[in-house]
Design an enzyme around this catalytic site. Sequence first.
Site, PDB file in Angstrom:
ATOM      1  N   ASP A   1       0.830  -1.212   0.000  1.00 28.34           N
ATOM      2  CA  ASP A   1       0.000   0.000   0.000  1.00 28.34           C
ATOM      3  C   ASP A   1       0.865   1.263   0.000  1.00 28.34           C
ATOM      4  O   ASP A   1       1.985   1.257   0.517  1.00 28.34           O
ATOM      5  CB  ASP A   1      -0.905  -0.023   1.243  1.00 28.34           C
TER       6      ASP A   1
ATOM      7  N   ASN B   1     -10.311  -3.571  -7.138  1.00 25.62           N
ATOM      8  CA  ASN B   1      -9.492  -2.564  -7.838  1.00 25.62           C
ATOM      9  C   ASN B   1     -10.008  -2.257  -9.247  1.00 25.62           C
ATOM     10  O   ASN B   1      -9.609  -1.263  -9.859  1.00 25.62           O
ATOM     11  CB  ASN B   1      -8.022  -2.985  -7.904  1.00 25.62           C
TER      12      ASN B   1
HETATM   13  C1  FPP Z   1      -1.995   0.135  -3.252  1.00 25.45           C
HETATM   14  O1  FPP Z   1      -1.485   1.450  -3.278  1.00 25.45           O
HETATM   15  C2  FPP Z   1      -1.402  -0.605  -4.316  1.00 25.45           C
HETATM   16  C3  FPP Z   1      -2.099  -1.221  -5.292  1.00 25.45           C
HETATM   17  C4  FPP Z   1      -3.574  -1.186  -5.397  1.00 25.45           C
HETATM   18  C5  FPP Z   1      -1.420  -1.936  -6.341  1.00 25.45           C
HETATM   19  C6  FPP Z   1      -0.146  -2.595  -5.926  1.00 25.45           C
HETATM   20  C7  FPP Z   1       0.599  -2.841  -7.135  1.00 25.45           C
HETATM   21  C8  FPP Z   1       1.939  -2.700  -7.313  1.00 25.45           C
HETATM   22  C9  FPP Z   1       2.938  -2.417  -6.270  1.00 25.45           C
HETATM   23  C10 FPP Z   1       2.485  -2.835  -8.620  1.00 25.45           C
HETATM   24  C11 FPP Z   1       1.915  -3.954  -9.356  1.00 25.45           C
HETATM   25  C12 FPP Z   1       2.817  -5.072  -9.368  1.00 25.45           C
HETATM   26  C13 FPP Z   1       2.684  -5.914 -10.344  1.00 25.45           C
HETATM   27  C14 FPP Z   1       3.601  -7.031 -10.512  1.00 25.45           C
HETATM   28  C15 FPP Z   1       1.603  -5.652 -11.272  1.00 25.45           C
HETATM   29  P1  FPP Z   1      -2.511   2.619  -3.553  1.00 25.45           P
HETATM   30  O2  FPP Z   1      -2.544   2.893  -4.988  1.00 25.45           O
HETATM   31  O3  FPP Z   1      -3.846   2.296  -2.988  1.00 25.45           O
HETATM   32  O4  FPP Z   1      -1.819   3.763  -2.758  1.00 25.45           O
HETATM   33  P2  FPP Z   1      -2.521   4.955  -2.007  1.00 25.45           P
HETATM   34  O5  FPP Z   1      -3.360   4.350  -0.905  1.00 25.45           O
HETATM   35  O6  FPP Z   1      -1.373   5.745  -1.500  1.00 25.45           O
HETATM   36  O7  FPP Z   1      -3.336   5.688  -3.011  1.00 25.45           O
END
Ligand code: FPP
Length: 237
Positions: free
Chosen positions: A18, A66
């Site tokens: 996250d 998502n």
């Molecule tokens: C949460 O951060 C992260 C995700 C929903 C996606 C996680 C994905 C990756 C690290 C990259 C993907 C990896 C592969 C191999 C495809 P957020 O976007 O919710 O962060 P925030 O809460 O700060 O907005």
Amino acid sequence: MSEKTNLPVPAHVAIIMDGNGRWAKARGLPRLAGHHAGTKNLRPIIRAAADAGIKYLTFFAFSTENWNRPEEEVEGLMALLSEFLETELQEMHKEGARFLHIGHLDGLAPSLRKKIEDAIELTRENERIDVILAFNYGGRDEIICAVKKLIEAGTPAEAVDVKAMSDAMFTAGTPDPDIVIRTSGEKRTSNFLTWQTVYSEWFFPEVFWPDFSEEDLLKILAEYSKRDRRFGGLSKK
Ligand code: FPP
């Protein structure tokens, strides 16, 4: 036990990556730049985990919820997975990682699905560490799928127990996580490994995923070694 530190090593560590969006925002960058930086962090963390003796490492990369994000971000995450498999898989294979997927492959573009299936096939015999990608994955959905599987197999009600359910999960054959890490300071489970994490030890480091380092992982492992896991029973200490 770790040979280096003589401390107990968890078999399975699961990570909710996250904070990519906030990492990007703090730098005045688009959200996708955060996901890109997060993807780049996979390799060093996989290596650090394997070096520490962890045998199973699960990453939550895309949940069944998502899909509700803007199309550009969804497509960006799909593209990042594709790119990750193109650029990192050979190295992971050489280093003895077995790549596995949990969740639904249907719903993904056929070309991405094929890349995931090929990665699983290529690394099938590897034994150093299992790298399990939860992609298009939801914990409640997994439980519903398991129940359907048991019903479809004609399982009698009296045969439905914890083992039968565990064996019907996407994670069949993988031990439950000893540790779950959610980076960024958020403290929620967000539909991740709902069945499997009932006795996991949770850690919430205050660092966004792209900045989560080997040192952060080792700190968590040290802290884990001090925790008294009782699984509902009494302390053995
Ligand atoms: C949460 O951060 C992260 C995700 C929903 C996606 C996680 C994905 C990756 C690290 C990259 C993907 C990896 C592969 C191999 C495809 P957020 O976007 O919710 O962060 P925030 O809460 O700060 O907005």
